[in-house]
Design a protein around this motif. Structure first.
Motif, PDB file in Angstrom:
ATOM      1  N   ILE A   1     -13.027   2.550  -2.681  1.00  0.00           N
ATOM      2  CA  ILE A   1     -12.901   3.334  -4.088  1.00  0.00           C
ATOM      3  C   ILE A   1     -11.276   3.457  -4.358  1.00  0.00           C
ATOM      4  CG2 ILE A   1     -12.779   5.546  -5.242  1.00  0.00           C
ATOM      5  CD1 ILE A   1     -15.264   6.230  -3.414  1.00  0.00           C
ATOM      6  N   PHE A   2     -10.593   3.701  -3.068  1.00  0.00           N
ATOM      7  CA  PHE A   2      -9.072   3.617  -3.333  1.00  0.00           C
ATOM      8  C   PHE A   2      -8.189   2.542  -2.947  1.00  0.00           C
ATOM      9  CE2 PHE A   2     -10.640   7.898  -2.976  1.00  0.00           C
ATOM     10  CZ  PHE A   2     -10.168   8.595  -4.013  1.00  0.00           C
ATOM     11  N   GLU A   3      -7.177   2.199  -3.799  1.00  0.00           N
ATOM     12  CA  GLU A   3      -6.398   1.062  -3.278  1.00  0.00           C
ATOM     13  C   GLU A   3      -5.155   1.509  -2.873  1.00  0.00           C
ATOM     14  OE1 GLU A   3      -5.661  -3.021  -2.846  1.00  0.00           O
ATOM     15  OE2 GLU A   3      -7.371  -2.213  -3.710  1.00  0.00           O
ATOM     16  N   PRO A   4      -4.501   1.146  -1.632  1.00  0.00           N
ATOM     17  CA  PRO A   4      -3.569   1.934  -1.109  1.00  0.00           C
ATOM     18  C   PRO A   4      -2.278   1.080  -1.342  1.00  0.00           C
ATOM     19  CG  PRO A   4      -4.488   0.942   0.595  1.00  0.00           C
ATOM     20  CD  PRO A   4      -5.455   0.619  -0.520  1.00  0.00           C
ATOM     21  N   PHE A   5      -1.187   1.542  -1.624  1.00  0.00           N
ATOM     22  CA  PHE A   5       0.155   1.162  -1.642  1.00  0.00           C
ATOM     23  C   PHE A   5       1.254   1.991  -0.870  1.00  0.00           C
ATOM     24  CE2 PHE A   5      -1.884  -0.547  -5.658  1.00  0.00           C
ATOM     25  CZ  PHE A   5      -1.496  -1.831  -5.626  1.00  0.00           C
ATOM     26  N   ASP A   6       1.506   1.457   0.467  1.00  0.00           N
ATOM     27  CA  ASP A   6       2.559   1.991   1.129  1.00  0.00           C
ATOM     28  C   ASP A   6       3.989   1.625   0.714  1.00  0.00           C
ATOM     29  OD1 ASP A   6       0.675   2.800   3.105  1.00  0.00           O
ATOM     30  OD2 ASP A   6       0.325   0.839   3.651  1.00  0.00           O
TER      31      ASP A   6
ATOM     32  N   ILE B   1      -0.161   6.240  -3.758  1.00  0.00           N
ATOM     33  CA  ILE B   1       1.226   5.581  -3.254  1.00  0.00           C
ATOM     34  C   ILE B   1       1.908   6.687  -2.626  1.00  0.00           C
ATOM     35  CG2 ILE B   1       3.053   4.760  -4.294  1.00  0.00           C
ATOM     36  CD1 ILE B   1       2.129   4.556  -6.868  1.00  0.00           C
ATOM     37  N   ALA B   2       2.167   6.388  -1.283  1.00  0.00           N
ATOM     38  CA  ALA B   2       2.872   7.338  -0.628  1.00  0.00           C
ATOM     39  C   ALA B   2       3.962   6.512   0.450  1.00  0.00           C
ATOM     40  CB  ALA B   2       2.053   8.039   0.447  1.00  0.00           C
ATOM     41  N   HIS B   3       5.103   7.677   0.483  1.00  0.00           N
ATOM     42  CA  HIS B   3       6.168   6.971   1.428  1.00  0.00           C
ATOM     43  C   HIS B   3       5.652   6.935   2.924  1.00  0.00           C
ATOM     44  CE1 HIS B   3       8.357   8.579  -2.181  1.00  0.00           C
ATOM     45  NE2 HIS B   3       9.367   7.532  -1.679  1.00  0.00           N
ATOM     46  N   GLY B   4       6.133   5.791   3.389  1.00  0.00           N
ATOM     47  CA  GLY B   4       5.933   5.692   4.985  1.00  0.00           C
ATOM     48  C   GLY B   4       5.235   3.983   5.038  1.00  0.00           C
ATOM     49  N   HIS B   5       5.074   3.699   6.252  1.00  0.00           N
ATOM     50  CA  HIS B   5       4.872   2.283   6.385  1.00  0.00           C
ATOM     51  C   HIS B   5       3.157   2.095   6.261  1.00  0.00           C
ATOM     52  CE1 HIS B   5       8.387   0.098   7.191  1.00  0.00           C
ATOM     53  NE2 HIS B   5       9.012   1.329   7.866  1.00  0.00           N
ATOM     54  N   SER B   6       2.443   3.358   6.616  1.00  0.00           N
ATOM     55  CA  SER B   6       0.720   3.198   6.743  1.00  0.00           C
ATOM     56  C   SER B   6       0.553   4.570   6.043  1.00  0.00           C
ATOM     57  CB  SER B   6       0.586   2.969   7.987  1.00  0.00           C
ATOM     58  OG  SER B   6       0.955   3.848   8.976  1.00  0.00           O
ATOM     59  N   THR B   7       1.181   5.278   5.510  1.00  0.00           N
ATOM     60  CA  THR B   7       0.599   6.663   4.959  1.00  0.00           C
ATOM     61  C   THR B   7      -0.575   6.545   4.043  1.00  0.00           C
ATOM     62  OG1 THR B   7       2.531   7.938   5.101  1.00  0.00           O
ATOM     63  CG2 THR B   7       0.997   8.991   3.951  1.00  0.00           C
ATOM     64  N   ALA B   8      -0.270   5.863   2.899  1.00  0.00           N
ATOM     65  CA  ALA B   8      -1.243   5.546   1.869  1.00  0.00           C
ATOM     66  C   ALA B   8      -2.494   4.906   2.517  1.00  0.00           C
ATOM     67  CB  ALA B   8      -0.755   4.676   0.800  1.00  0.00           C
ATOM     68  N   SER B   9      -2.023   3.756   3.290  1.00  0.00           N
ATOM     69  CA  SER B   9      -3.249   3.099   3.808  1.00  0.00           C
ATOM     70  C   SER B   9      -4.194   3.871   4.740  1.00  0.00           C
ATOM     71  CB  SER B   9      -2.792   2.043   4.665  1.00  0.00           C
ATOM     72  OG  SER B   9      -2.026   1.070   3.977  1.00  0.00           O
ATOM     73  N   SER B  10      -3.495   4.859   5.523  1.00  0.00           N
ATOM     74  CA  SER B  10      -4.580   5.852   6.355  1.00  0.00           C
ATOM     75  C   SER B  10      -5.328   6.750   5.465  1.00  0.00           C
ATOM     76  CB  SER B  10      -3.614   6.661   7.101  1.00  0.00           C
ATOM     77  OG  SER B  10      -2.699   5.708   8.012  1.00  0.00           O
TER      78      SER B  10
END
Length: 916
Positions: free
Chosen positions: A584-589, A562-571
């Protein structure tokens, strides 16, 4: 001796032994077991023998085969097969009896509507009235005509039965005149009524009356229909004493929301309300078919071939015309007229329709149209009678055999005869066989049209997204393979699915949730971009294919970023997943404007699809997210570890530890020390939600109705009720997923799944008031005594046999109780013993629900070991058919073996040493 010869000989040998009045033939599994061969091989050979006319194939569930030589030598002995062949021959020679076949979308977006129409037509004794809802021009009148044609051709009404149409808008402001036209009038009823006149009701006697624009009918007009809807009785205008009778089937239509325009008392008398989708809501394939069909009509009318420019098709497909299909028809007529008028050479055989031939209104209204965004080719329409799109009717016998193999594999997995790993191995082979058939099928290869190209383009984009975000590497031809599969089912096989497929998807989606998420992403993108519906069988094939590409997607620990920003976690997740080559990892922007509550709700939706019993690792970027566990810990089972200061370096370290199968606590503590991060470790103390489970041996549908019935006693805030699959409870016991998610206090249903330490109350005991103490003791631990007292009072009123039957089915409870009573009396005489009262009540409920399923053409076919049951319980099957023959004749249904199996189980569960 070859395998084919062995199978031919064994088929003949077994065919000689069967009872032709009780058995259709021999299935592939039986021959496979006898010869020690693989069932897939046997099925393939039997299909070959059928093509070579050495075997007869009986397309039941399961599929049976019979030696043609044996059958022809003594066909009188094989009455079941003879009846089946007669039925097939009849359908082949009368293949236009189902008038809905010419309705575009009958097996697609209108499939449920058509099925419900057929159910309404066939419901005894005189069908059901129903209301069609849809905006102007969607085809309500056309569908009503098709319903009438279907009823007439299937002999539900007589050949010459009338079909009357009345538009209520014409007399909306004159209720008396409306009554006179609808019900007729007596002499002197009004000025100028110099003789008796019959109304539309009498004219339509024995047939159908279609009342269009019914919303224009004033309340007093609706009230005048009450008596006729209830009892089939009416009076002519001006008559006070005489009651007239008529048998008329009613179809209503409206463009308005019925809740706003009709009296509730009127609506309650219409059991079926059907919404017709607009042209805009139709799938891409149906839009193309409709456009093709309407231009075909014009080609035949003007006796010229037509070439429709691709941009014209694109505009028509994307049209938001308020007139719907009617507007599209007019636009097509006008485009042909304009083209014909502008053609220099009036004798030219080919008419070319271009953008400038469309009326300017249809172009100006849709300024946002992206020209040719679907890469559509020009459409050629022949003026001959032949179908220009013959590929849509391609015979698919071989492909049907392949998908039949998949269904057999699904059943074997459901019965526990093969493991999940064996299922995926067999499924991969079946998948490859189907792809080979599709790719090397010349007729299909030549029909790769706009739909295929659009699907391939969408899949390619989706796969690129998956690779960036989930690290899944695909073969270079993956998009082509998936596009071929999906297009094939959209064009040829998108006709629903069997219940085993739904059950399998539910089972596999929990265990292989990451692969299934990728499947859903593909399906979702195709639906959103192309408006195409994809059936469950495609989901299974895609799941098999994705699983075959990467067999190690599953991990010991679930990890999310989980990260702030529109695409930080996804990146960050995308880089890590790509480097590891695994999901492995599931992103939540989390955009800056979002709150922790917003992201918590997203995560909660995610964790509902996975098993968190082994822990959840949450990686966050800054302090505001460190306390997110406060919102999650009450909903997540298993420990939670939150590590802050997320970075690519930290994620790569954690990813390698997850792949090394380290436990959650070790991963969190060691990675945080190494990467200068803090860890917050929360051991699970969650108290699971107390629930009551409702279940039914015949499936989730009845279980859901029992849940609704219970919710009439108490609301969700007081007691949570969950409808759940009986077979899953019976097979998995306390290991089932539902027990990890909830604290199950009680099970209520038709059969006891026998879960250790969980009390069970049968519906019949609720009805007979034998469950008060169990219900009281269960609720005592959930709610206070005042609510328990209220629930007990409601249960006494609600749980009567008639009320339960009325709630679970659409049948008349008074009539059905008498009919089932007579059938059970006959069955008791055949069995030679009396059924206890609680068993009888259980059977009343089960059989009433069964009759409803048969009436609406939705029988349960997935009885476990159906073939074994049919072979081992011939006498019971024969007795049951005899006992229920009156019910079968009255409702015009046939009770399948699977449903008889459930009746047998209901008796066996209550009667000791019962085996017949």
């Amino acid at each position: 001796m070859t395998n084919k010869e062995k199978i031919r000989i064994k088929l003949k040998e077994l065919s000689l032994k069967i009872d032709g009045s009780m058995e259709y033939g021999i299935n592939a599994l039986t021959i496979a077991d006898k010869l020690g061969l693989q069932r897939n091989l046997v099925s393939h050979v039997l299909n070959e023998l059928t093509k070579e006319e050495e075997a007869i194939k009986i397309n039941k569930r399961p599929v049976y085969f019979m030696s043609k030589e044996v059958y022809e030598e003594d066909s009188d002995r094989f009455t079941l097969i003879s009846d089946y062949i007669k039925e097939i021959n009849y359908l082949n020679t009368n293949n236009d009896i189902d008038n809905f076949k010419e309705l575009i979308g009958a097996s697609g977006s209108l499939k449920d509507v058509v099925q419900q129409c057929k159910s309404a037509v066939s419901y005894p004794p005189n069908g059901l009235p129903f209301l069609l809802i849809g905006s102007s021009g969607v085809g309500k009148s056309f569908l009503a005509q098709k319903v009438y044609d279907y009823a007439r051709n299937c002999s539900y009404i007589k050949e010459g039965a009338p079909f009357e149409i009345f538009n209520c808008a014409e007399y909306a402001n004159n209720p008396e005149l409306f009554s006179a036209i609808l019900f007729g009038s007596a002499k002197g009823a009004y000025t100028g009524a110099d003789s008796d006149r019959i109304g539309l009701i009498e004219k339509a006697n024995g047939g159908y009356l279609f009342l269009d624009e019914i919303h224009r009918l004033p309340p007093e007009g609706q009230e005048k229909l009450f008596l006729f809807l209830d009892k089939g009785i009416f009076r002519r205008l001006g008559e006070t004493e005489k009651k007239r009778h008529a048998s008329v089937r009613l179809i209503f239509a409206t463009t308005e929301n019925p809740e706003n325009k009709f009296l509730q008392t009127f609506l309650r008398r219409i059991p079926l309300i059907l919404k017709i989708p607009s042209f805009k809501e139709r799938p891409l394939k149906e839009k193309l078919d409709l456009i093709d069909n309407f231009y075909k009509r014009e080609a035949l009318n003007i006796n010229r071939d037509i070439i429709v420019n691709s941009q014209v098709i694109n505009i028509l497909i994307n049209s938001n015309a308020h007139g719907n299909i009617g507007k599209i028809i007019n636009a097509i007529k006008l485009s042909c007229a304009n083209s014909l008028n502008n053609t220099q050479e009036k004798r030219t055989k080919v008419l070319k329709v271009k953008i400038n031939n469309l009326h300017k209104d249809i172009i100006e209204r849709d300024e946002d149209i992206s020209f040719n965004n679907l890469n559509i080719n020009n459409m050629f329409i022949s003026c001959s009678e032949k179908n220009d799109r013959d590929y849509l009717n391609t015979h698919i016998n071989k492909a049907s055999g392949i998908t039949e193999e998949l269904n057999e594999a699904i059943k074997e997995l459901e019965k526990g005869k093969i493991t999940e790993e064996e299922f995926f191995i067999n499924g991969t082979k079946i998948f490859n066989d189907l792809i080979d058939h599709i790719v090397f099928n010349e007729k299909y290869r030549n029909s790769k049209n706009v739909i295929y190209r659009s699907i391939e383009k969408t899949v390619e984009s989706t796969l690129h997204f998956m690779n960036l975000n989930y690290g899944i590497d695909y073969l270079t031809n993956s998009s082509e393979i998936m596009a071929n599969l999906i297009t094939y089912f959209v064009e040829f096989q998108n006709e629903g699915y069997i219940k085993e497929e739904i059950s399998l998807i539910e089972q596999l989606s929990k265990k292989f949730h990451k692969e299934y998420k990728l499947v859903l992403k593909i399906i979702e993108d195709i639906h959103n971009n192309l408006d195409l519906e994809i059936n469950k069988e495609v989901e299974i094939y895609l799941l098999i294919y994705i699983r075959s590409l990467d067999k190690s997607i599953q991990n010991n620990v679930n990890a999310i970023i989980i990260a702030h920003g529109h695409s930080t976690a996804s990146s960050i997740a995308g880089v890590a997943n790509r480097l590891f080559g695994k999901y492995i990892f599931e992103p939540f922007d989390m955009p800056i404007e979002s709150s922790p509550l917003d992201i918590s709700n997203k995560i909660l939706e995610y964790v509902k699809t996975i098993d968190t019993s082994k822990g959840l690792l949450i990686l966050v970027d800054m302090g505001s997210l460190e306390t997110i566990y406060i919102l999650l810990e009450k909903e997540i089972y298993g420990d939670i570890a939150i590590v802050d200061n997320v970075s690519t370096k930290l994620v790569l370290d954690i990813g390698s530890r997850i792949l090394s199968l380290q436990p959650l606590k070790q991963i969190a503590e060691e990675s945080s020390k190494k990467n200068v991060s803090k860890v917050n470790y929360i051991e699970s103390t969650k108290k699971k939600t107390d629930v009551i489970i409702t279940t039914c041996i015949t499936g989730i549908g009845t279980a859901s109705k029992i849940k609704d019935l219970l919710n009439s006693c108490f609301n969700e805030d007081e007691v949570k009720v969950v409808a759940y699959d009986y077979e899953s409870l019976k097979e998995n016991g306390k290991e089932d997923f539902v027990f990890k998610q909830y604290n199950v206090k009680l099970i209520i249903g038709t059969n006891d799944p026998k879960i250790e330490n969980i009390p069970f109350i049968s519906l019949e005991n609720l009805i007979m008031k034998k469950a008060d103490s169990v219900l009281f003791n269960t609720l005592k631990g959930i709610v206070d005594n005042n609510i328990i007292e209220k629930i007990n009072k409601e249960a006494v009123k609600l749980f009567t046999l008639e009320n339960v039957l009325n709630y679970l089915t659409i049948l008349n409870p008074d009539k059905i109780v008498d009919q089932v009573e007579d059938a059970l009396t006959n069955l008791e005489r055949s069995l030679g013993f009396k059924l206890e009262n609680d068993l009888k009540i259980s059977l009343y409920i089960h059989i009433s629900c069964m009759i409803e399923r048969l009436v609406i053409k939705d029988p349960i076919m997935n009885y476990r070991d159906c073939e074994d049951f049919e072979q081992c319980h011939v006498h019971f099957i024969k007795m049951t058919r005899k006992a229920f023959s009156v019910i079968e004749n009255f409702y015009r249904v046939e009770i399948p073996i699977s449903e008889i199996g459930f009746i047998y189980d209901s008796i066996k569960n209550k009667v000791k040493n019962f085996d017949l």
